[in-house]
Design an enzyme around this catalytic site. Structure first.
Site, mmCIF file in Angstrom:
data_model
loop_
_atom_site.group_PDB
_atom_site.id
_atom_site.type_symbol
_atom_site.label_atom_id
_atom_site.label_comp_id
_atom_site.label_asym_id
_atom_site.label_seq_id
_atom_site.Cartn_x
_atom_site.Cartn_y
_atom_site.Cartn_z
ATOM 1 N N GLN A 104 114.092 70.268 50.082
ATOM 2 C CA GLN A 104 114.398 68.863 49.806
ATOM 3 C C GLN A 104 115.295 68.266 50.877
ATOM 4 O O GLN A 104 116.188 68.930 51.409
ATOM 5 C CB GLN A 104 115.077 68.743 48.437
ATOM 6 C CG GLN A 104 114.099 68.836 47.282
ATOM 7 C CD GLN A 104 114.734 68.530 45.940
ATOM 8 O OE1 GLN A 104 114.891 69.412 45.114
ATOM 9 N NE2 GLN A 104 115.072 67.286 45.723
ATOM 10 N N GLN A 137 117.686 82.528 42.881
ATOM 11 C CA GLN A 137 117.825 81.543 43.950
ATOM 12 C C GLN A 137 118.318 80.207 43.419
ATOM 13 O O GLN A 137 119.025 79.470 44.098
ATOM 14 C CB GLN A 137 116.471 81.378 44.648
ATOM 15 C CG GLN A 137 116.457 80.388 45.791
ATOM 16 C CD GLN A 137 115.334 79.383 45.662
ATOM 17 O OE1 GLN A 137 115.235 78.659 44.680
ATOM 18 N NE2 GLN A 137 114.480 79.328 46.669
ATOM 19 N N HIS A 140 121.829 75.345 43.422
ATOM 20 C CA HIS A 140 122.204 76.685 43.881
ATOM 21 C C HIS A 140 123.624 77.094 43.517
ATOM 22 O O HIS A 140 124.195 77.973 44.159
ATOM 23 C CB HIS A 140 121.995 76.809 45.400
ATOM 24 C CG HIS A 140 120.584 76.533 45.830
ATOM 25 N ND1 HIS A 140 119.529 77.349 45.482
ATOM 26 C CD2 HIS A 140 120.041 75.517 46.550
ATOM 27 C CE1 HIS A 140 118.413 76.846 45.969
ATOM 28 N NE2 HIS A 140 118.696 75.735 46.619
ATOM 29 N N SER A 160 115.224 77.078 50.315
ATOM 30 C CA SER A 160 115.287 76.611 48.931
ATOM 31 C C SER A 160 113.872 76.421 48.377
ATOM 32 O O SER A 160 113.114 77.377 48.246
ATOM 33 C CB SER A 160 116.131 75.337 48.848
ATOM 34 O OG SER A 160 116.338 74.941 47.508
ATOM 35 N N LEU A 161 113.483 75.187 48.066
ATOM 36 C CA LEU A 161 112.131 74.919 47.602
ATOM 37 C C LEU A 161 111.084 75.525 48.530
ATOM 38 O O LEU A 161 110.026 76.006 48.089
ATOM 39 C CB LEU A 161 111.915 73.401 47.521
ATOM 40 C CG LEU A 161 110.455 72.953 47.461
ATOM 41 C CD1 LEU A 161 109.896 73.195 46.077
ATOM 42 C CD2 LEU A 161 110.312 71.520 47.902
ATOM 43 N N ARG A 193 110.643 73.079 37.852
ATOM 44 C CA ARG A 193 111.928 73.425 38.470
ATOM 45 C C ARG A 193 112.770 72.171 38.692
ATOM 46 O O ARG A 193 113.966 72.134 38.391
ATOM 47 C CB ARG A 193 111.668 74.144 39.794
ATOM 48 C CG ARG A 193 112.907 74.620 40.570
ATOM 49 C CD ARG A 193 112.432 75.352 41.827
ATOM 50 N NE ARG A 193 113.524 75.893 42.614
ATOM 51 C CZ ARG A 193 114.090 75.294 43.659
ATOM 52 N NH1 ARG A 193 113.675 74.067 44.020
ATOM 53 N NH2 ARG A 193 115.066 75.877 44.343
#
Length: 319
Positions: free
Chosen positions: A10, A255, A206, A97-98, A122
């Site tokens: 993102q 994560q 996170h 991340s994503l 998510r």
């Protein structure tokens, strides 16, 4: 040449992203269509026309970026399949991340349609975990990892404040509750940072505030079949590769509420003999981080035909 593909998370999204690539390569445009069918709304229209407020909603941003990364991967893959000189496949994948989900799809571990629905969920879980206005994220500039950890520990408010994205030396993102972030903005310089910059997000990703969301996500992860990856994927949790389904599920769950170890990921890739890294998605965020991590790593964004051609020439040895 050994090279890796990196998938962004993102913050890389923008209206009209990858439009030139989609015009040049039908397989990229087809990827938007597949995503639309899986999710029940016109993703190409969202990405190209907006409104931007909708594209920036976490539950829409995450599927859009996953589809964008896969669109670029399929364009690259088309060159692997067509090149008569035997263009080598990537030696490894990693995603920020994503982007870790995108990497797993590209590696053949996670079906595309399942991944789209999973990251949509998510995003919804992340958004609902902390009420709007009660959490956020900030980039701390000018402190090393130990310095940021010490800064967060000095927070006297009792509210959550944790390092969450170890993005590059001197550029670490923290997340937490509003009271702790307000303390950070007022006191970061006195604690040795050059600055603490508020990021335009409402979700404290996170960090430990996401643990309830992570447990709910795990319930869905357990319903999905993961195959062994055709190409190794380094996970955010510890910059290590996992081959078993249970290990992948656990890494994706953890994560969500533990830090992204991006600096370590890039360093591990280099230690494995990776000579070049290509950002497989919109924007040049990861390319910029790589320059901070190790200026000697050749990193190219594949978001347009010019970057794609430059990367192809480099892998072929004709650059």
């Amino acid at each position: 040449m050994n090279y890796a593909l990196l998938f962004p998370g993102q913050g890389s999204q923008s209206l009209g992203m990858l439009s030139a690539l989609a015009e040049a390569y039908p397989v990229a445009a087809q990827t938007w269509s597949e995503a639309s069918q899986a999710l029940g709304y016109d993703m190409a229209k969202l990405v190209n026309e907006g409104p931007v407020e909708d594209l920036n909603r976490t539950e829409k941003t995450q599927p859009a970026l996953l589809a964008a990364g896969i669109a670029v991967w399929r364009v690259w893959q088309s060159h692997l399949n067509l090149d008569k000189n035997g263009l080598p496949a990537p030696a490894a994948f990693a995603g920020h991340s994503l982007g870790e989900y995108t990497a797993l799809v590209a590696a053949g571990s996670l079906p595309f349609a399942d991944a789209l629905k999973l990251v949509q969920l998510r995003g919804q879980l992340m958004q609902s975990a902390v009420p709007a206005g009660e959490g956020g994220m900030a980039a701390v500039i000018g402190l090393d990892e130990a310095g940021v950890e010490k800064l967060c520990a000095a927070n006297p408010t009792g509210a959550v404040l944790e390092p969450v994205n170890y993005n590059a030396p001197g550029q670490i993102v923290v997340a937490g509750q509003a009271a702790a972030l307000e303390w950070l903005y007022a006191n970061a310089k006195a604690q040795g940072a050059r600055m603490a910059m508020k990021l335009p997000v409402s979700v404290p990703s996170h960090c430990s505030l996401m643990k309830p969301a992570a447990e709910k996500l795990m319930a869905q992860l357990e319903k999905i079949t993961f195959a062994k990856s055709a190409i190794p994927v380094l996970h955010n949790l510890d910059a290590q590769v996992r081959s078993e389904a249970d290990g992948i599920r656990t890494a994706l769950r953890d994560q969500l509420h533990k830090p992204v170890r991006w600096t370590q990921t890039v360093q591990n890739l280099k230690a494995q003999g990776i000579a070049a890294m290509f950002e497989c998605g919109p924007g040049k965020v990861l390319a910029g981080l790589n320059k901070r991590i190790d200026a000697g790593i050749k990193t190219i964004s594949l978001e347009d035909t010019a970057g794609l051609e430059q990367a192809l020439q480099l892998v072929k040895g004709t650059a």
